[in-house]
Motif scaffolding. Structure first.
Motif, short mmCIF file in Angstrom:
data_model
loop_
_atom_site.label_atom_id
_atom_site.label_comp_id
_atom_site.label_asym_id
_atom_site.label_seq_id
_atom_site.Cartn_x
_atom_site.Cartn_y
_atom_site.Cartn_z
N GLY A 130 -15.45 23.67 -15.36
CA GLY A 130 -16.83 23.29 -15.17
C GLY A 130 -17.15 21.82 -15.41
O GLY A 130 -18.26 21.37 -15.14
N LYS A 131 -16.16 21.06 -15.89
CA LYS A 131 -16.42 19.64 -16.16
C LYS A 131 -16.59 18.86 -14.86
O LYS A 131 -17.38 17.91 -14.78
CB LYS A 131 -15.27 19.05 -16.97
N LEU A 132 -15.84 19.25 -13.83
CA LEU A 132 -15.94 18.63 -12.52
C LEU A 132 -16.59 19.60 -11.54
O LEU A 132 -16.40 20.81 -11.65
CB LEU A 132 -14.55 18.27 -11.99
N ASP A 133 -17.36 19.08 -10.59
CA ASP A 133 -17.90 19.99 -9.58
C ASP A 133 -16.78 20.46 -8.67
O ASP A 133 -15.67 19.93 -8.68
CB ASP A 133 -19.02 19.31 -8.79
N TYR A 134 -17.07 21.46 -7.87
CA TYR A 134 -16.02 22.15 -7.12
C TYR A 134 -15.28 21.26 -6.12
O TYR A 134 -14.09 21.45 -5.87
CB TYR A 134 -16.59 23.38 -6.42
N LEU A 135 -15.96 20.27 -5.57
CA LEU A 135 -15.30 19.39 -4.60
C LEU A 135 -14.50 18.28 -5.30
O LEU A 135 -13.38 17.95 -4.90
CB LEU A 135 -16.34 18.78 -3.66
N THR A 136 -15.07 17.74 -6.37
CA THR A 136 -14.36 16.71 -7.14
C THR A 136 -13.08 17.29 -7.75
O THR A 136 -12.06 16.61 -7.84
CB THR A 136 -15.26 16.14 -8.25
N GLN A 137 -13.14 18.56 -8.14
CA GLN A 137 -11.95 19.21 -8.72
C GLN A 137 -10.80 19.22 -7.71
O GLN A 137 -9.65 18.97 -8.06
CB GLN A 137 -12.28 20.64 -9.14
N GLN A 138 -11.12 19.50 -6.46
CA GLN A 138 -10.07 19.51 -5.44
C GLN A 138 -9.49 18.12 -5.23
O GLN A 138 -8.27 17.96 -5.06
CB GLN A 138 -10.62 20.06 -4.12
N ILE A 139 -10.33 17.11 -5.26
CA ILE A 139 -9.85 15.74 -5.11
C ILE A 139 -8.95 15.36 -6.29
O ILE A 139 -7.92 14.69 -6.11
CB ILE A 139 -11.04 14.76 -4.97
N GLU A 140 -9.31 15.80 -7.48
CA GLU A 140 -8.48 15.51 -8.66
C GLU A 140 -7.11 16.16 -8.54
O GLU A 140 -6.09 15.56 -8.89
CB GLU A 140 -9.18 15.99 -9.94
#
Length: 299
Positions: A130-140
């Motif tokens: 939950g620290k990153l939104d769902y799209l940013t998580q994929q980029i990470e």
């Protein structure tokens, strides 16, 4: 030049070339890069070959990462079972099993045990749910696997397609129409905010559909709200996305409480499989986007 000498020279040259290629491959596999994780910089393989994903396995699968160890919940998900066939199911407690898998990268949750011990086995990158939104998580995850470009391309394309679908859906059902995402448990029900999987990110963030006021009041900030069957109608929107566990007790679907909800009477209930809807990775999101588009536009 004598023929025998010529043959010797050719064989020698081929041998040198194979040795060079082998050295280059070994060097490539051994190369590392510095990944800026939430706990600080960490050296990880530039091209990881054997990944143990104790979390974020679906994100890794979406980028074609080679998983050798996976958590039990991802392994049980029908969307991923074929891709994970033959992989070992492990948890952070299974240190010996993980050692045997010879991973070169481990992905774990920040809440998990044995993180120091895992890091001794292979570079271990942790994420806080939950620290990153769902799209940013994929980029990470793309950055971690050295596939950032591929991840960004998908994010850009998905956002555009989901937003376009949202415009068409709002035009069809009305800008003020509400949608609620409800799931049944053993003895209780759940209603979700805008960032708790089950397609909520698509419906509320990308498509900009509205949730009922009571859902907004009780579930938007917390992500999820638990309630009893008696108050089920109070959380029902004009449309209901019903997250249904095929193995659960769904006898309430035959009750008057459920059947008298306007969305049910009007045939505006869209069922999704709970087991296939509890993640927010590209594979799950693409699966749910198709369901939402077809159901809401054809309704």
């Amino acid at each position: 030049m004598p023929f025998l000498l010529l043959v010797v020279l050719i064989v020698s040259a081929c041998g040198n070339k194979e040795t060079t290629n082998a050295n280059n491959t070994s060097k490539s596999e051994a190369e590392t890069v510095t990944y800026q994780s939430e706990t600080g910089p960490i050296e990880v393989p530039a091209a990881p070959q054997r990944i143990v994903a104790l979390t974020n396995g679906p994100n890794v699968l979406a980028l074609g990462g080679n998983i050798v160890g996976i958590d039990q919940w991802t392994n049980m998900n029908p969307l991923f079972q074929e891709k994970l066939k033959g992989d070992e199911v492990v948890s952070e407690e299974d240190l010996e099993k993980i050692i045997e898998l010879e991973p070169d990268l481990i992905i774990a949750g920040s809440h998990m045990k044995n993180l120091d011990k895992l890091n001794e086995i292979a570079p271990t990158v942790v994420y806080t749910w939950g620290k990153l939104d769902y799209l940013t998580q994929q980029i990470e995850i793309g950055k971690l696997l050295n596939k950032e470009k591929k991840a960004i391309e998908w994010v850009t394309d998905f956002k555009a397609r989901a937003e376009t679908a949202g415009e068409a859906i709002r035009a069809k059902i009305g800008n003020d129409a509400t949608v609620s995402v409800i799931e049944s448990g053993d003895k209780e029900f759940y209603v979700f905010g805008n960032n708790y999987a089950r397609g909520t990110e698509i419906l509320y963030q990308a498509m900009k559909l509205k949730m009922p006021e009571k859902v907004k009041e009780l579930a938007l900030e917390s992500g999820v709200y638990t309630f009893s069957s008696e108050v089920l109608p109070e959380f029902a929107g004009d449309y209901i996305i019903f997250s249904k566990n095929p193995d659960g007790d769904n006898s309430f679907l035959e009750t008057a409480t459920w059947k008298n909800i306007p969305a049910v009477k009007n045939g505006r209930v869209i069922e999704i499989n709970t087991k296939a809807s509890t993640y927010s990775d590209p594979i799950t999101l693409e699966y749910l986007l198709k369901i939402f588009e077809k159901s809401l536009l054809d309704n």
